[in-house]
Design a protein around this motif. Structure first.
Motif, mmCIF file in Angstrom:
data_model
loop_
_atom_site.group_PDB
_atom_site.id
_atom_site.type_symbol
_atom_site.label_atom_id
_atom_site.label_comp_id
_atom_site.label_asym_id
_atom_site.label_seq_id
_atom_site.Cartn_x
_atom_site.Cartn_y
_atom_site.Cartn_z
ATOM 1 N N ARG A 315 0.827 -1.201 0.000
ATOM 2 C CA ARG A 315 0.000 0.000 0.000
ATOM 3 C C ARG A 315 0.867 1.259 0.000
ATOM 4 O O ARG A 315 0.590 2.216 -0.708
ATOM 5 N N SER A 319 0.872 4.102 -2.876
ATOM 6 C CA SER A 319 0.582 5.478 -2.468
ATOM 7 C C SER A 319 1.723 6.412 -2.835
ATOM 8 O O SER A 319 1.497 7.568 -3.211
ATOM 9 N N PRO A 356 -7.100 1.469 -7.522
ATOM 10 C CA PRO A 356 -6.732 1.423 -6.107
ATOM 11 C C PRO A 356 -7.117 0.098 -5.447
ATOM 12 O O PRO A 356 -7.855 -0.695 -6.004
ATOM 13 N N PHE A 357 -6.573 -0.089 -4.244
ATOM 14 C CA PHE A 357 -6.792 -1.339 -3.519
ATOM 15 C C PHE A 357 -8.267 -1.592 -3.249
ATOM 16 O O PHE A 357 -8.776 -2.672 -3.506
ATOM 17 N N ASN A 360 -14.364 0.238 -3.539
ATOM 18 C CA ASN A 360 -15.560 0.951 -3.091
ATOM 19 C C ASN A 360 -15.264 2.222 -2.312
ATOM 20 O O ASN A 360 -16.100 3.117 -2.255
ATOM 21 N N SER A 361 -14.104 2.306 -1.689
ATOM 22 C CA SER A 361 -13.825 3.540 -0.953
ATOM 23 C C SER A 361 -12.804 4.407 -1.673
ATOM 24 O O SER A 361 -12.814 5.618 -1.531
ATOM 25 N N GLU A 362 -11.901 3.803 -2.451
ATOM 26 C CA GLU A 362 -10.861 4.593 -3.107
ATOM 27 C C GLU A 362 -11.085 4.719 -4.613
ATOM 28 O O GLU A 362 -10.670 5.682 -5.231
ATOM 29 N N GLY A 363 -11.752 3.726 -5.180
ATOM 30 C CA GLY A 363 -11.906 3.705 -6.631
ATOM 31 C C GLY A 363 -13.117 4.466 -7.115
ATOM 32 O O GLY A 363 -13.103 5.071 -8.183
ATOM 33 N N ILE A 364 -14.182 4.420 -6.324
ATOM 34 C CA ILE A 364 -15.370 5.165 -6.723
ATOM 35 C C ILE A 364 -15.900 5.930 -5.529
ATOM 36 O O ILE A 364 -15.533 5.675 -4.390
ATOM 37 N N SER A 365 -16.771 6.862 -5.841
ATOM 38 C CA SER A 365 -17.531 7.535 -4.809
ATOM 39 C C SER A 365 -18.920 6.927 -4.869
ATOM 40 O O SER A 365 -19.645 7.125 -5.830
ATOM 41 N N ARG A 366 -19.256 6.146 -3.851
ATOM 42 C CA ARG A 366 -20.486 5.351 -3.938
ATOM 43 C C ARG A 366 -21.722 6.216 -4.073
ATOM 44 O O ARG A 366 -22.698 5.830 -4.703
ATOM 45 N N ARG A 367 -21.702 7.408 -3.461
ATOM 46 C CA ARG A 367 -22.913 8.212 -3.473
ATOM 47 C C ARG A 367 -22.947 9.208 -4.639
ATOM 48 O O ARG A 367 -23.943 9.886 -4.833
ATOM 49 N N ALA A 368 -21.866 9.293 -5.391
ATOM 50 C CA ALA A 368 -21.879 10.176 -6.562
ATOM 51 C C ALA A 368 -22.442 9.390 -7.751
ATOM 52 O O ALA A 368 -22.325 8.170 -7.793
ATOM 53 N N ASN A 373 -18.511 9.515 -11.575
ATOM 54 C CA ASN A 373 -17.413 8.600 -11.270
ATOM 55 C C ASN A 373 -16.603 8.297 -12.527
ATOM 56 O O ASN A 373 -15.382 8.222 -12.492
ATOM 57 N N ALA A 376 -14.339 11.372 -13.629
ATOM 58 C CA ALA A 376 -13.528 12.054 -12.618
ATOM 59 C C ALA A 376 -12.199 12.576 -13.156
ATOM 60 O O ALA A 376 -11.753 13.656 -12.773
#
Lengths: 519, 348
Positions: A315, A319, A356-357, A360-368, A373, A376
């Motif tokens: 990681r 990074s 990204p690893f 769901n948290s780093e690769g996309i914005s779930r609520r956008a 997405n 971006a």
């Protein structure tokens, strides 16, 4: 249905777990549909299926974490109140989650005590007493488990053992494990399976959600297959089942989803170095060791694999390349240009692309929304036109084209991205990252948790990308994947590269390097 | 868009419930509910000058509320509108009184610029703490309100005090009449044009520019935005700056419009009501315009009611509070507080 008569044979054994016509829907999505299943006691049952087939939902319903819309669950013959996790635990059912659920800042003994379910337990405790109580349980964890170690300092395998110990500490008769192998090395998987067999021999019923057929064959007594929320096979005896029948049940009637997608990289002509790290070191983070003088390069037309047990600096490495972590010493070059201190945006503009690893948290914005997405990367760098105003329709149209090209399945581009399934999220990310302009792609665990066909799709896409001239740095904990795709393979251990391999790879030598045996 | 319709519907229901609850309390207290509500309608719309008064009170709510909407778009909860509004008004006052003899247009422009800068500075300090140290901006912006109120008090009771003032509360000297952009009604073509331009600009910024999209991404998932190469700290600072700038602008409009002078603790609720306005407006630009007019009408009615009924003014503030309470409950339950934006909290 047989009616037992006084003179006849004893009635069939009560199933350890029985569920009857379970149904669960999330909005318009049908996660489970009329699932009825009996699990015989004292056996290891595997539950398999593609992403989004409903495996985790079923596990959660059984454990009382999710109330079903219809149907019921019986444990050892007793009906459970629906969606009541305490009742399920009280009935002797324990669950080990896909993602570790113990609080990282707790010590081992605190975590065990916290989650122990004891009716009438006292709310005040003394530490010495806790230690006595949990000493033997911790010994089961094997290794050098110390009760006062904090969870976050434990290696991944030990954390998982602890999750299992915790599950069993309540005298569970039924243990459900949701994808326990996803984070483990091959050796740790063997240990885990050994432990499951011992549990079975002690009379515990095990239900394990698995992804890989090899693992199913290695450990399961029976197998059940979910597809699109329905139970399509099982529980069937493993010994009576052919591999082919099993994969057919999982994948369903032949689908054309295996087509790959053409990718054009902008690199052409002779071989050149696209990404280079020279003596790069970085400070350690809360979760990982820092990097120690890493040298690596990725050239045109090659896939460089990074193997290693998770938490050995992968990681940090990604990074640092992305520009999200500072470099303490050494330099990072992209396409020959010094980028050690360059902000992430400049690296992106220079052709660096990242998977990204954690998608769901780093690769996309779930609520956008899905289209945002996908778009971006259009938000950084100089605008193409002078007027600052943009046309949302044009953004949406371009996103739609890219998504369709990558065969992402979605209802509407305006829906939030959380409406996509795991495989489609990864396709969305690839559609964004593999758009023209790419020179080198850093792909971190690109197939983790994906089903068979999505995994294949991602792997073929990486190969196509390489063949078109781009460079790929592939970080993965799946050795088969690394062996299949990598032109060269580097092994990370303790924040540095301890070994370099060329194909053909020697599984044992790589494994030794991963566990630090080479040093 | 069913989700949007649903949210709109639930907001309307919520305002309706607030009306009912308020009516209930008034009825129990023995007031004529019918009189009160007809008085409210008169005070907000039909009475002479009522509509103007509604607009006058809607303007600061709208400007500050749009600042809240901007903050929310990027995921920041700026509840420091009150302090930023005061600081804007104070800065405008200092310029206007300090340069009494200057040409009116220049002084007004200069005072407005000073107000915008002061408002954004008051917001940028918590903003910096947020992006640099992950300090919770809800706390810092809230606390900055108290400092802002004290700065106002200092100016009105100290250096800028009107020595001939006789009232109980300290007030500043009046700015020259030439520096005003409205009469005491607080509404004029200039102000309406200005506010209209601000509405359109904010709408364009949020919904028609790359920066607006960037703010949306940062607001929804800063970690993902960072991986995409977006400079999340920069976006955060710009957002805080813009958000405070609008509140500062509202302060200048107040001074050069209806106020003409500053009184210690004037419009003490406007910054907080503006947060409710933004939430009732579903954090959209046009929704906030509608909500600002609604709350402007309430404010106008609160001032009008004592004339036609025996109702004490706080009775309608009750309705206000009811809406604020229910909106907050709904908002908080719909959206758990996100984790602070720590520099690199990338847990596995």
């Amino acid at each position: 249905m047989t009616v037992p008569s006084p003179s006849g044979p004893a009635p069939a054994v009560t199933p350890a777990v029985r569920c009857r016509s379970l149904g669960v829907s999330f909005g318009a999505v049908r996660a489970l549909h009329h699932v009825s299943l009996d699990l015989a006691p004292g056996r290891i049952h595997a539950l398999v299926g593609q992403n989004g087939a409903g495996k985790t939902t079923l596990a959660k319903v059984l454990a009382g974490l999710q109330a079903p819309d219809s149907g019921e669950v019986h444990i050892a013959g007793c009906k459970l109140p629906s969606g009541d996790v305490r009742a399920a635990r009280g009935a002797g059912l324990a669950m080990v989650h896909q993602h570790f659920s113990l609080p990282p800042s707790f010590t081992v003994v605190e975590a065990l005590e916290l989650t122990a379910f004891r009716p009438g337990g006292r709310s005040v405790f003394r530490r010495a007493e806790l230690r006595r109580r949990w000493q033997s349980a911790a010994a089961e964890m094997g290794g050098e488990a110390v009760l006062s170690t904090r969870i976050r300092d434990l290696p991944v395998e030990t954390r998982q053992s602890l999750e299992i110990v915790r599950a069993l500490a309540t005298d569970a008769r039924v243990v459900i494990l949701d994808e326990p192998t996803a984070l483990l090395t091959p050796a740790a998987i063997d240990t885990l399976f050994e432990r499951l067999r011992r549990l079975r021999d002690d009379g515990v019923t095990v239900l394990v959600v698995l992804h890989k057929l090899r693992e199913v064959a290695a450990v399961a007594d029976t197998v059940s297959v979910l597809r699109d929320g329905e139970l399509v096979l099982g529980p069937s005896e493993m010994s009576e089942l052919s591999q082919g029948r099993l994969s057919d049940a999982i994948v369903g009637p032949a689908s054309g989803a295996d087509r790959t997608v053409g990718v054009e990289a902008t690199v052409d002509g002779e071989r050149q170095t696209l990404l280079e790290l020279v003596g790069v070191s970085s400070r350690e983070s809360a979760f990982e060791p820092g990097l120690r003088s890493i040298d690596l390069s990725v050239e045109t037309r090659e896939i460089v694999g990074i193997a290693g047990v998770e938490g050995n600096g992968q990681r940090s490495l990604v990074s640092v390349i992305a520009g999200l972590n500072a470099v303490a010493a050494g330099s990072v070059l992209l396409g020959g240009t010094e980028m050690t201190r360059a902000p992430p945006a400049r690296r992106r503009l220079r052709g660096l692309r990242l998977v990204p690893f954690d998608r769901n948290s780093e690769g996309i914005s779930r609520r956008a929304p899905v289209w945002l997405n996908q778009s971006a990367l259009r938000l950084i760098g100089r605008p193409g036109r002078r007027l600052p105003l943009i046309s949302l329709n044009q953004y949406k149209r371009q996103a739609t084209e890219a998504l369709d090209h990558w065969q992402v399945r979605y209802d509407s581009v305006s829906q939030p991205a959380e409406s996509l399934s795991g495989g489609n999220v990864q396709r969305l990310i690839l559609s964004r990252e593999m758009a023209p302009g790419l020179e080198v792609l850093v792909a971190a665990q690109p197939t983790r948790g994906l089903d068979f066909s999505a995994t294949n799709f991602v792997r073929r896409s990486l190969q196509r990308l390489r063949d078109s001239g781009a460079g790929v740095l592939l970080v993965s904990s799946d050795l088969d994947e690394l062996f299949e795709l990598s032109d060269r393979l580097l092994v990370m251990y303790g924040g540095t590269i301890v070994a370099r391999f060329e194909a053909p790879y020697d599984r044992r030598a790589v494994g030794d390097a991963m566990t630090g045996a080479l040093r | 868009m069913t989700g949007g319709l649903q949210r709109l519907g639930s907001t309307i229901v919520l305002v309706g419930v607030s009306f009912l609850l308020t009516a209930l309390v008034l009825w129990i207290s023995g007031y004529g509910v019918g009189d009160v509500f007809s008085g409210t309608v008169q005070g907000a719309i039909t009475a002479t000058g009522a509509a103007t008064s509604t607009v006058r009170w809607a303007i600061p709510l709208l400007l500050i509320g749009l600042g809240v909407v901007i903050g929310f778009r990027a995921g920041f909860f700026n509840i420091g509108g009150q302090g930023q509004f005061y600081m804007g008004a104070c800065a405008a006052l200092v310029v206007s009184l300090g340069w009494r003899g200057g040409p009116a247009t220049l002084v007004i422009l200069g005072a407005t610029a000073a107000a915008v800068l002061a408002g954004s500075a008051w917001s940028l300090l918590p903003g910096y703490l947020r992006v640099r140290f992950a300090t919770d901006e809800v706390l810092t912006t809230l606390m900055m309100n108290f400092i802002g109120a004290l700065v106002l008090q200092y100016l009105t009771a100290g250096p800028m005090r009107n020595p001939s003032g006789t009232g109980q509360t300290a007030a500043s000297e009046r700015i020259p009449e030439a520096f005003r952009i409205t009469d005491s009604s607080g509404v004029s073509a200039t102000v309406l044009l200005l506010v209209g331009a601000v509405i359109v600009l904010v709408w364009l910024l949020l919904d028609r520019t790359r920066f607006g999209l960037t703010m949306t991404l940062v607001g929804r998932n800063p970690t993902m935005a960072r991986w995409q190469g977006i400079d999340v700290s920069r976006v955060g600072l710009v957002t805080f700056g813009l958000s405070g700038a609008l509140a500062g602008l509202a302060g200048a409009v107040e001074l050069h419009g209806p106020g003409a002078r500053l009184v210690t603790g004037f419009s003490p609720e406007v910054g907080f009501t503006a947060v409710v306005v933004a939430l009732v407006g579903l954090l959209s630009v046009w929704g906030t315009v509608v909500a600002a007019i609604f709350f402007g009408g309430l404010q106008s009615a609160i001032l009008f009611l004592p004339i036609v009924t025996d109702l004490p003014p706080p009775a309608l503030v009750l309705l206000h509070g009811m809406v604020a309470f229910l909106v907050t409950v709904k908002f908080r339950s719909a959206r758990r507080r996100r984790a602070p934006l720590a520099p690199e909290a990338l847990a596995d």
